[in-house]
Design a protein around this motif. Structure first.
Motif, short mmCIF file in Angstrom:
data_model
loop_
_atom_site.label_atom_id
_atom_site.label_comp_id
_atom_site.label_asym_id
_atom_site.label_seq_id
_atom_site.Cartn_x
_atom_site.Cartn_y
_atom_site.Cartn_z
N ASP A 249 1.04 -0.95 -0.07
CA ASP A 249 -0.45 0.42 0.19
C ASP A 249 0.38 1.24 -0.81
N GLN A 250 2.57 1.56 0.59
CA GLN A 250 3.07 1.92 0.42
C GLN A 250 3.76 2.39 -0.89
N VAL A 251 3.71 1.61 -2.11
CA VAL A 251 4.06 1.23 -3.26
C VAL A 251 3.34 2.53 -3.73
N GLY A 252 3.90 3.81 -4.87
CA GLY A 252 3.13 4.61 -5.24
C GLY A 252 2.72 4.52 -6.95
N VAL A 253 2.45 3.17 -6.59
CA VAL A 253 1.20 2.79 -7.96
C VAL A 253 -0.08 2.27 -7.30
N LYS A 254 -1.00 3.24 -7.30
CA LYS A 254 -2.91 3.53 -6.99
C LYS A 254 -3.59 3.77 -8.79
N ALA A 255 -4.78 2.47 -8.68
CA ALA A 255 -5.47 2.21 -9.76
C ALA A 255 -6.63 3.00 -8.46
N GLN A 256 -7.15 4.21 -9.11
CA GLN A 256 -8.22 5.70 -9.19
C GLN A 256 -9.49 5.33 -9.60
N GLY A 257 -10.22 4.20 -9.71
CA GLY A 257 -11.52 3.62 -10.70
C GLY A 257 -11.52 3.02 -11.56
N ASP A 258 -11.67 2.28 -12.23
CA ASP A 258 -10.60 1.61 -13.91
C ASP A 258 -10.24 2.36 -14.82
N ARG A 259 -10.29 3.28 -15.20
CA ARG A 259 -9.33 3.56 -16.05
C ARG A 259 -8.02 4.80 -15.98
N THR A 260 -8.27 5.37 -14.71
CA THR A 260 -7.01 6.03 -14.40
C THR A 260 -5.66 5.32 -13.07
N LEU A 261 -4.70 5.31 -13.31
CA LEU A 261 -3.68 5.06 -12.62
C LEU A 261 -2.74 6.27 -12.36
N VAL A 262 -2.15 6.40 -11.39
CA VAL A 262 -1.39 7.94 -10.84
C VAL A 262 -0.46 6.66 -9.66
N VAL A 263 0.67 7.61 -10.81
CA VAL A 263 1.90 6.49 -10.57
C VAL A 263 3.49 7.48 -10.19
N GLN A 264 3.81 7.83 -8.90
CA GLN A 264 4.91 8.66 -7.95
C GLN A 264 6.19 7.64 -8.09
N LEU A 265 6.97 8.73 -8.75
CA LEU A 265 8.65 8.21 -8.21
C LEU A 265 9.47 8.31 -7.56
N GLU A 266 10.26 8.02 -7.76
CA GLU A 266 11.39 8.34 -6.35
C GLU A 266 12.44 9.22 -6.32
N GLN A 267 12.37 9.65 -7.59
CA GLN A 267 12.89 10.87 -8.73
C GLN A 267 12.53 10.98 -9.54
N PRO A 268 12.78 12.47 -10.65
CA PRO A 268 13.12 12.07 -11.63
C PRO A 268 13.00 11.76 -12.38
N THR A 269 12.31 11.20 -13.60
CA THR A 269 13.11 10.11 -14.50
C THR A 269 12.78 10.03 -15.51
#
Length: 536
Positions: free
Chosen positions: A154-174
């Protein structure tokens, strides 16, 4: 009248069977149009066709044509939107909000959802999966900690917000994030199916995919058949009826099958490469990666840096490429291969070479200085480890003679079966080992990260705090010019310390029948057969 009716019944029965046999059933790759089944070969049974575990060239080729991620590489190896309809990036470069296409479907007709992506990516990171590709996820917030058991899913920066939206958080800009997610470990998996099965990728019947093809038959150690996936978002552009991958392990047999048109594409056997190129039967295209040798820096005499440098300089790479390998490869005088790009251009063109060929006098001097530093009077016998392969053997024999002639070294050759060879290399049970690197994504960081302290791909026993510091700084640097400068410094440090020495850069030596059109080949990554046509 009875005779007439019986004749008509028989006629219609035969006609129906004929139609059923020719008509588009679902039983094999060639059922729709046998002339449009692409016949290929891979070198053996794939290690897996699970996107989380397929991490060798053959396995990734199959997976790449069965599955599709948020982005996909085009014919110029640039990432284009695939399952993603839109990708929004925050100003600080740390958060990506990805909207999935409405028409993205699994081969069973169900929609591909953001939950499938979240599940798939976290599955790669999960230490229980034991994925060799897990380190590719470490750009994502807390992915590395989760993989190490120091964070929850649950602490990993990948989260589905509904069926069509995926939010990804990175450690640093890539800067290469959209390219990275085009590769097979970032493909989605059918969450419901994977969760419900003990071994969901073991047999064809249980595999649901979302790419241009879907698997229909898998006879282990013999072949894989796939047919066009009619649920694919660009199904109307897929001209092939299907693909059949044979599993012929013998190079010569596979070449004969190509000559007899039992295969549409092939690879030139090492012993015939020079002849086939000269005759124009084989085409040379740009490749990626390189062949090199690792030193075990914990084994004498390679505990000494100067002695490692001496052995690296006492090699004639041009001779090996021209007379031994004979595939028009480019001799390697640095580690990162030409064609490895960043947003500001080709890394090799902005760098320099760190080694020159035939530096025999310098090699002898370095060997003498290293021996004096260690107070050694003579070299121990040297053993070169390599996997059983005729080309690897010939290369090792050439280096054996160079080291004998120019350094006075007694060199033994040790050929082992592939699995044993890899096990020995990973455990450090070697002195000098033939090695090969194929990049996972097209950025110089991917080449250089492998030699950080504790990295699973290091396998040399070498640890250098200055090198680790440069890689860490590069990973955190947001200015691309400064990032590339740090990576050049890291490469220079690597070749100064010499826990390895490069030999030659790979290219691709292709056999392809002229009627086969539109194969997409990438400098980095597996072939793409979405748009292939077989013209009769």
């Amino acid at each position: 009248m009875r005779v007439y009716r019986m004749g008509m019944v028989v006629f219609f029965l035969i006609f129906s069977l004929f139609i059923a046999g020719c008509g588009g059933g679902d039983s094999d790759a060639g059922s729709e149009n046998n002339n449009q089944v692409l016949k290929l070969n891979i070198s053996g049974e794939p290690t897996s066709i699970d996107p989380a575990k397929a991490f060798d060239g053959d396995s990734m080729e199959v997976v790449n044509n069965l599955f599709e991620g948020l982005t996909r590489l085009d014919e110029n190896s640039r990432p284009q939107l695939a399952v993603a309809e839109k990708i929004d990036q925050s100003k600080d470069g740390l958060t990506y909000t990805i909207t999935l296409r409405k028409d993205a479907k699994w081969s069973n007709g169900e929609p591909v959802t953001a939950h499938d992506f979240e599940y798939a990516w976290k599955r790669v990171m999960n230490p229980d999966t034991a994925s060799s590709a897990s380190f590719l996820m470490f750009f994502i917030k807390n992915a590395e900690k989760y993989n190490a058991g120091d964070a929850d899913a649950d602490q990993v920066g990948v989260k589905a917000q509904g069926d069509r939206t995926l939010v990804v958080q990175l450690e640093q800009p890539t800067s290469f994030f959209q390219q990275l997610i085009a590769y097979t470990p970032f493909a989605p998996v059918y969450k419901k199916g994977v969760e419900a099965a003990e071994n969901p990728f073991a047999e064809a019947a249980g595999i649901v995919s979302n790419g241009p093809f879907k698997i229909t038959k898998w006879k282990h150690d013999a072949f894989i058949e796939a047919k066009k996936n009619k649920q694919y978002r660009k199904a109307d552009e897929v001209k092939l009826a299907g693909i059949k991958w044979s599993m012929i392990t013998d190079d010569t047999t596979a070449y004969q099958m190509f000559k007899q048109k039992e295969l549409h594409l092939g690879e030139a056997p090492p012993q015939l490469q020079g002849q086939l190129i000269q005759r124009g039967e084989a085409k040379v295209t740009k490749g990626s990666g390189l062949g090199f040798y690792r030193f075990n820096v914990k084994e004498k005499p390679f505990t000494n840096k100067k002695i490692r440098q001496a052995f690296a300089l006492a090699v004639d790479r041009q001779m090996i490429v021209k007379e031994v390998v004979q595939g028009k490869q480019e001799p390697a005088y640095a580690y990162v291969a030409p064609g490895t790009t960043s947003p500001i251009g080709d890394f090799r063109k902005s760098g320099k070479n760190y080694i020159r060929d035939r530096q025999y006098d310098r090699a002898k001097q370095l060997l003498k200085e290293g021996m004096e530093e260690e107070e050694w009077e003579k070299l121990p016998p040297i053993t070169i480890l390599f996997s059983k392969d005729e080309k690897n053997k010939k290369v090792a024999e050439a280096i054996q003679e160079m080291w004998r002639k120019h350094l006075g070294a007694k060199v033994k050759l040790q050929a082992k079966e592939t699995k044993v060879y890899f096990a020995d290399q990973k455990s450090g049970n070697y002195m000098v080992s033939w090695s090969s690197f194929l990049p996972d994504y097209n950025d110089p960081y991917n080449y250089l990260e492998s030699f950080q302290t504790g990295h699973s791909m290091n396998r040399t026993g070498w640890s250098d705090s200055e090198y680790d510091k440069l890689l860490k700084q590069a990973r955190l640097e947001t200015d691309e010019n400064k990032r590339i400068k740090l990576l050049h410094q890291a490469e220079e440090r690597l070749l100064e310390e010499m826990p390895l020495f490069p030999l030659y850069y790979y290219n691709n030596i292709i056999l392809q029948h002229p009627e086969v059109k539109n194969v997409i080949r990438h400098i980095v990554g597996p072939n793409d057969y979405r748009f292939v046509q077989i013209r009769q």
